[in-house]
Design an enzyme around this catalytic site. Structure first.
Site, PDB file in Angstrom:
ATOM      1  N   ASP A  96      -8.064   2.243   1.787  1.00 12.77           N
ATOM      2  CA  ASP A  96      -9.180   2.541   0.897  1.00 12.77           C
ATOM      3  C   ASP A  96      -9.999   1.313   0.509  1.00 12.77           C
ATOM      4  O   ASP A  96     -10.682   1.324  -0.507  1.00 12.77           O
ATOM      5  CB  ASP A  96      -8.654   3.215  -0.373  1.00 12.77           C
ATOM      6  N   GLU A 118      -3.003   5.181   6.991  1.00  8.53           N
ATOM      7  CA  GLU A 118      -2.902   5.692   5.617  1.00  8.53           C
ATOM      8  C   GLU A 118      -4.084   6.613   5.300  1.00  8.53           C
ATOM      9  O   GLU A 118      -4.708   6.537   4.247  1.00  8.53           O
ATOM     10  CB  GLU A 118      -2.800   4.564   4.583  1.00  8.53           C
ATOM     11  N   GLU A 132     -11.978   2.954  -4.618  1.00  6.43           N
ATOM     12  CA  GLU A 132     -11.054   3.288  -3.528  1.00  6.43           C
ATOM     13  C   GLU A 132     -11.117   4.746  -3.096  1.00  6.43           C
ATOM     14  O   GLU A 132     -11.038   5.041  -1.900  1.00  6.43           O
ATOM     15  CB  GLU A 132      -9.618   2.923  -3.933  1.00  6.43           C
ATOM     16  N   HIS A 208      -3.632  -3.668 -14.027  1.00  5.54           N
ATOM     17  CA  HIS A 208      -4.914  -4.340 -13.809  1.00  5.54           C
ATOM     18  C   HIS A 208      -6.052  -3.406 -13.418  1.00  5.54           C
ATOM     19  O   HIS A 208      -7.195  -3.835 -13.339  1.00  5.54           O
ATOM     20  CB  HIS A 208      -4.765  -5.381 -12.697  1.00  5.54           C
TER      21      HIS A 208
END
Length: 389
Positions: A96, A118, A132, A208
């Site tokens: 992503d 993925e 993402e 984060h």
């Protein structure tokens, strides 16, 4: 067959490293080219050295305060020259990242097939995680060969009318990397680990994400509350340098007994920390897949995850960003042995360490006429029962 692997951030370097090694093992049938964008320069270089990968092309795009537009345009422009020189039959991108989406678009412009490692992860909100979620949706539209890590990811792609013959369930390559790395006996613990008492519980924290910036103070207060619990657990947090994270963490937690704030750590140190901890408290993506490999429960500080297989399998628990909920979930794992064992012993639905091997084998079967490998079969047997994105 010529295959180019393109990546450039810390997470996708970790996840693409096993693929690069599997491709090179398949020589001379496959000629491998590696191109890095250096979207994350310093973290990328450390990982390239750790995984013994020397890129053939380095776009070196990183600049201070780089914007998503800057990353996209520089990768798109740089990939033009790389594709013209390398002449790959297929390019492989991962997950992503903005690097992956821009590289896939560059390949599409030259009618070069894209393989998406993925593929198929989804949430219900295209802005979460940002950017993402939209990156992975755009990359799907640009991709020819979809390497889904789980059956649920495959179901997502099928719902979007992707051809079933172009989807292959592989497991996640992050498990390949984590399993092989965790077996090494030369992994260093991060600086600051020596301040922890090994006789007490240790919780590894990472926090984060952009969507949690507004809640970072409340999350930090939750960490302080956890450290004050009767069992006196310890928290170690490699604090992200973001101005939305670092100042708040140090202001609230800098003098809290049992909380150790350290500088960002490298991949080897993170694997060593997870290997030695009691459980993980995180808002990141990769740790949701990695930590259960070593039997470590994961509390996910997000309202939604694109990895619901872990929630269904019992390796993950969503706790969001609410202070009381975070503390309650941590307290349960610290005091309820049965609750801890349920999560620690749950089967990891994300892979078995052979995802990269499957990806390369499938490409050889499709493009070189070889034998197709068996797909990965995880412990979650009914993905349709999970929430649709």
């Amino acid at each position: 067959m010529r295959i180019a692997a393109v990546f450039g951030t810390r997470p996708d370097t970790i996840k693409m490293a096993p693929v690069v090694h599997a491709l090179r093992f398949a020589a001379p049938d496959i000629h491998t080219t590696v191109c890095v964008s250096a979207q994350h320069r310093a973290m990328l270089d450390d990982l390239l050295q750790f995984f013994a990968i020397v890129p053939d092309y380095d776009l070196d795009i990183m600049t201070p305060d780089q914007s998503l537009t800057h990353i996209s345009t520089r990768v798109l422009e740089g990939m033009g020259a790389v594709l013209a020189a390398a002449k790959p039959d297929v390019i492989l991108v991962h997950g992503d990242t903005t690097t992956s989406t821009a590289a896939a678009l560059a390949a599409f412009y030259r009618k070069i097939p894209v393989g998406h490692v993925e593929a198929g992860l989804r949430t219900s909100d295209r802005y979460s995680p940002f950017p993402e979620e939209m990156n992975r949706r755009l990359t799907t539209a640009l991709t020819t060969y979809q390497f889904a890590p789980t059956e649920l990811a495959r179901e997502h792609l099928l719902r979007e009318n992707v051809n079933a013959n172009d989807i292959f369930v592989t497991g996640n390559t992050v498990i390949d990397a984590f399993m092989s790395t965790s077996k090494r006996d030369d992994l260093p613990h991060p600086k600051g680990w020596e301040r922890l008492d090994p006789s007490r519980d240790i919780i590894v924290v990472t926090a984060h994400r952009r969507e949690n910036h507004a809640y970072m103070a409340e999350m930090c207060k939750a960490f302080a509350d956890i450290a004050a619990l009767p069992s006196r657990p310890q928290l170690i947090w490699p604090v992200h340098p973001s101005p939305h994270v670092r100042p708040i963490a140090h202001r609230i937690l800098g003098d809290v007994e049992g909380v150790v704030l350290i500088e960002p750590i490298d991949y080897a140190e993170m694997v060593a920390a997870v290997r030695s901890c009691t459980f993980v408290l995180t808002d990141s993506g990769g740790l949701q897949e990695e930590a259960p490999t070593l039997g470590k429960p994961v509390l996910v500080m997000r309202e939604e995850t694109e990895r619901p297989e872990g929630v269904a399998a019992g390796t993950l628990e969503l706790v969001g960003h609410d202070r009381a909920k975070i503390v309650a979930a941590a307290g349960e794992l610290l005091t309820d042995g049965l609750a801890y064992e349920r999560m620690a012993r749950a089967s990891n639905p994300y892979g078995d360490g052979r995802a990269a091997e499957r990806i390369v084998g499938w490409l050889a079967g499709r493009l070189l006429g070889g034998r197709y490998p068996e797909a990965f079969r995880g412990p979650v047997s009914s993905p349709s029962s999970m929430p649709a994105p």
